[in-house]
Write an enzyme that holds these catalytic residues in place. Structure first.
Site, PDB file in Angstrom:
ATOM      1  N   HIS A 150       0.897  -1.221  -0.051  1.00 25.09           N
ATOM      2  CA  HIS A 150       0.270  -0.130   0.010  1.00 25.09           C
ATOM      3  C   HIS A 150       0.739   1.148  -0.066  1.00 25.09           C
ATOM      4  CE1 HIS A 150      -3.742  -1.965   0.407  1.00 25.09           C
ATOM      5  NE2 HIS A 150      -3.285  -2.697   1.361  1.00 25.09           N
TER       6      HIS A 150
ATOM      7  N   CYS B 226       0.346   1.764  -5.633  1.00 18.65           N
ATOM      8  CA  CYS B 226      -0.443   2.871  -6.256  1.00 18.65           C
ATOM      9  C   CYS B 226       0.547   4.245  -6.424  1.00 18.65           C
ATOM     10  CB  CYS B 226      -1.644   3.289  -5.522  1.00 18.65           C
ATOM     11  SG  CYS B 226      -2.922   2.028  -5.494  1.00 18.65           S
TER      12      CYS B 226
END
EC number: 3.4.22.-
Length: 102
Positions: A17, A78
């Site tokens: 993440h 991301c």
């Protein structure tokens, strides 16, 4: 990410993440530079990789996790700490491995 992946052999992909707190999980990857070291361990051996590239790709581009003939690591997160379709991909080549010590 693949059942057949092994540290130190072929492509070793890992995903993590990217949080708003820049120093957690894979957030620091946005600032990584070519030549930086990535160290991972299986607690039997330590593996040192040198960063060779940093790119942003589409979330749909899954080819980066496929097996290769190179001994490399692929880190995926991301590209921003908010909802995004981009993925930051950092690749590194294996430069050393040695027995793990506590």
């Amino acid at each position: 990410m693949r059942r057949d992946q092994k540290m130190g052999e072929g492509n070793y992909p890992l995903a993590g993440h990217h949080l708003k707190q820049k120093n957690l999980l894979f957030g620091p990857l946005e600032n990584i530079k070519t030549g930086a070291q990535i160290v991972i361990t299986d607690f039997k051996k330590d593996y040192i990789y040198s960063v060779t590239s940093k790119d942003i790709i589409s979330e749909m581009d899954a080819d980066v996790v496929e097996e290769t003939n190179k001994k490399e690591i692929t880190l995926i997160t991301c590209d921003k700490a908010v909802k995004t379709e981009g993925r930051l991909v950092v690749k590194g080549e294996l430069v050393d491995s040695f027995g793990h010590t506590n």
